[in-house]
Design an enzyme around this catalytic site. Structure first.
Site, PDB file in Angstrom:
ATOM      1  CG  HIS B  97      -1.754  -1.189   1.417  1.00 55.45           C
ATOM      2  ND1 HIS B  97      -2.431  -1.466   2.571  1.00 55.45           N
ATOM      3  CD2 HIS B  97      -2.074  -2.190   0.542  1.00 55.45           C
ATOM      4  CE1 HIS B  97      -3.129  -2.587   2.433  1.00 55.45           C
ATOM      5  NE2 HIS B  97      -2.912  -3.057   1.188  1.00 55.45           N
ATOM      6  CG  HIS B 119      11.653  -0.422   1.425  1.00 57.91           C
ATOM      7  ND1 HIS B 119      12.783  -0.443   2.191  1.00 57.91           N
ATOM      8  CD2 HIS B 119      10.604  -0.580   2.276  1.00 57.91           C
ATOM      9  CE1 HIS B 119      12.443  -0.621   3.470  1.00 57.91           C
ATOM     10  NE2 HIS B 119      11.122  -0.707   3.537  1.00 57.91           N
ATOM     11  CD  GLU B 120       6.889  -0.336   1.623  1.00 60.14           C
ATOM     12  OE1 GLU B 120       7.520   0.579   2.174  1.00 60.14           O
ATOM     13  OE2 GLU B 120       6.461  -1.326   2.246  1.00 60.14           O
ATOM     14  CG  HIS B 123       8.525  -4.858   3.662  1.00 64.39           C
ATOM     15  ND1 HIS B 123       9.465  -5.293   4.573  1.00 64.39           N
ATOM     16  CD2 HIS B 123       8.539  -3.501   3.723  1.00 64.39           C
ATOM     17  CE1 HIS B 123      10.003  -4.236   5.185  1.00 64.39           C
ATOM     18  NE2 HIS B 123       9.454  -3.135   4.691  1.00 64.39           N
ATOM     19  CG  HIS B 129      12.429  -2.325   7.930  1.00 61.19           C
ATOM     20  ND1 HIS B 129      11.478  -1.691   8.681  1.00 61.19           N
ATOM     21  CD2 HIS B 129      12.093  -2.100   6.639  1.00 61.19           C
ATOM     22  CE1 HIS B 129      10.588  -1.102   7.885  1.00 61.19           C
ATOM     23  NE2 HIS B 129      10.942  -1.334   6.643  1.00 61.19           N
ATOM     24  CG  ASP B 339      -5.692 -35.898  21.120  1.00 61.35           C
ATOM     25  OD1 ASP B 339      -5.174 -36.749  21.877  1.00 61.35           O
ATOM     26  OD2 ASP B 339      -6.335 -36.186  20.099  1.00 61.35           O
TER      27      ASP B 339
END
Lengths: 82, 378
Positions: B97, B119-120, B123, B129, B339
């Site tokens: 975004h 950069h985004e 991700h 980072h 369980d």
């Protein structure tokens, strides 16, 4: 008496620090009451963690370089933690 | 470099992307070409390939938005946060975004879109980072970097290749036959009707289903749960655990295996553990715990062992007198060996083999019988 400018700056820097550490360095919201006491252990540790991550001089203090970096444009993804 | 906690990554090498909308700051074809360039930067150093789709759900959805835009992480107007993106995964995961209150430009006169997009998308592919100020994945926007200088540092290359490996050898070198990649175990077993669990616990609003060395992570934001090795979040936790429960008031999850138990907070392992289960007040005859549930209302924890159960007072930090009691007596309908168990919205969910029993503690009766993996939307 109106707050003198430096006191008001100090205040807004504290807000910025709290928001920055919460957003990017996993500072829990329950730590808010400590942010005002800048010399409190957990906050000093967080400031050092931020300064180290961002390549600043690690002082553990809210010095002018650190304040300047916190005003820079950046990515919104946190630097540490979830 | 760092990767997201749990090292999420795409399990396929061919990914789709879609440019959902555009900023008014740049011509459409400028956005198109910058996104293509940004993806190419990562493509050149990995086996990943990308293709664009123009409608429907792509792996990577690219949008421009302002302020609150539907993901609980509102943008903040001009400056400060420029963009954000989500790690690999279904749904909103993998998406990027961009804050349309910024002034996006082709050069460095405003916010250089290519630099931020590259950069985004790092991700979106699983990189977190980097502390390396030269790295593309360094979190602060570098006003000095213009489009010509948008490239990966060695730190970025090492990081992305730690997730996906290097690009395939160039066509003219002999290609070694590669083993077909085994399907990711999580995807296959998840919908197996015979699936049972070792333990289940909530954790900050999510539900963790533990099985062998792995766990499924179910959040209410995504339909399909994520699948992770336990060790990728908590390296010193054992595999094949017996029981787990969350004490929400202490933001802690307790994990049991054999006669020991550990404590974790988020993805941090708490110091001073493991501890012996007998410190909780169990008699020496108890060697392991089958399941555990924390009742938020009463601040009590129920421990289930074979056909009996104990109750622990979390406030007093002590086991309550008068236990053990028979499970079947106080939990009618729950009469097979357990369980796993957890509490959700006031109901207790007990798991035995591939069956799950929804139990209303107020009415003291089983209200539903389900398949154990009913939470996975198979």
């Amino acid at each position: 008496y109106p707050l003198d400018r430096s006191a008001r700056d100090e205040d807004s820097n504290m807000d910025l620090l709290q928001d920055y550490l919460e957003k990017y360095y996993d500072l829990g919201k329950e730590m808010r009451q400590y942010v005002r006491r800048k010399d409190s252990g957990p906050i000093v540790k967080k400031i050092q963690e931020m300064q180290k991550f961002l390549g600043l001089k690690v002082t553990g203090k809210l010095d002018s370089d650190t304040v300047e970096v916190m005003h820079k444009s950046r990515c919104g993804v946190p630097d540490v933690g979830h | 470099f760092t990767t997201f906690p749990g090292m999420p990554k795409w399990s396929k090498t061919h990914l789709t992307y879609r440019i959902v909308n555009y900023t008014q700051d740049l011509p459409r074809d400028a956005v198109d070409s910058d996104v293509e360039k940004a993806l190419k930067i990562w493509e050149e150093v990995t086996p990943l390939t990308f293709s664009r789709i123009y409608e429907g759900e792509a792996d990577i959805m690219i949008t421009f938005a302002v302020r609150e835009h539907g993901d609980f992480f509102p943008f903040d107007g001009p400056g400060k946060v420029l963009a954000h993106a989500y790690p690999p995964g279904p749904g909103m995961n993998g998406d990027a975004h961009f804050d349309d209150d910024e002034h996006w430009t082709k050069d460095a006169s405003g916010i250089n879109f290519l630099l931020v997009a590259a950069h985004e998308l790092g991700h979106s592919l699983g990189l977190y980072h980097s502390t390396n100020t030269e790295a593309l994945m360094y979190p602060l926007y570098n006003t000095l970097k213009g489009p010509a200088r948008v490239r990966l540092s060695q730190d970025d290359v090492t990081g992305i290749q730690s997730l996906y490996g290097p690009p395939p050898a160039s066509p003219d070198s002999p290609v070694e036959p590669s083993e077909p990649e085994p399907p990711a175990p999580g995807t296959l077993a998840m919908c197996d009707p015979a699936l049972s669990f070792d333990a289940i616990s909530t954790l900050r609003g999510e539900i963790l289903f533990f099985k062998d060395r792995y766990f499924w992570r179910k959040t209410f934001r995504t339909l399909v749960p994520e699948f992770h090795p336990i060790s990728s979040f908590w390296p010193s936790l054992p595999s094949g655990i017996d029981a787990a429960y969350e004490v929400t008031s202490r933001d802690s999850v307790f994990i049991f295996k054999g006669n020991k138990f550990w404590a974790i907070r988020g993805n941090e392992e708490q110091a001073g553990y493991p501890r012996g289960i007998h410190t909780l007040g169990f008699p020496p005859t108890v060697r392991k715990i089958d399941a555990a549930i924390f009742d938020k209302e009463k601040q009590k924890t129920y421990f289930f062992v074979e056909d009996k159960y104990w109750r622990f007072d979390e406030k007093r930090q002590s086991m309550e007198p008068g236990y053990p009691k028979q499970i079947a007596e106080d939990f009618p309908g729950i009469d097979s060996k357990l369980d796993a168990a957890f509490e959700s919205f006031g109901f207790f969910y007990f798991f035995s083999g591939s069956s799950q029993f929804e139990f209303d503690p107020n009415a003291k009766k089983v209200t539903h019988v389900l398949k154990s993996n009913s939470w996975f939307n198979c």
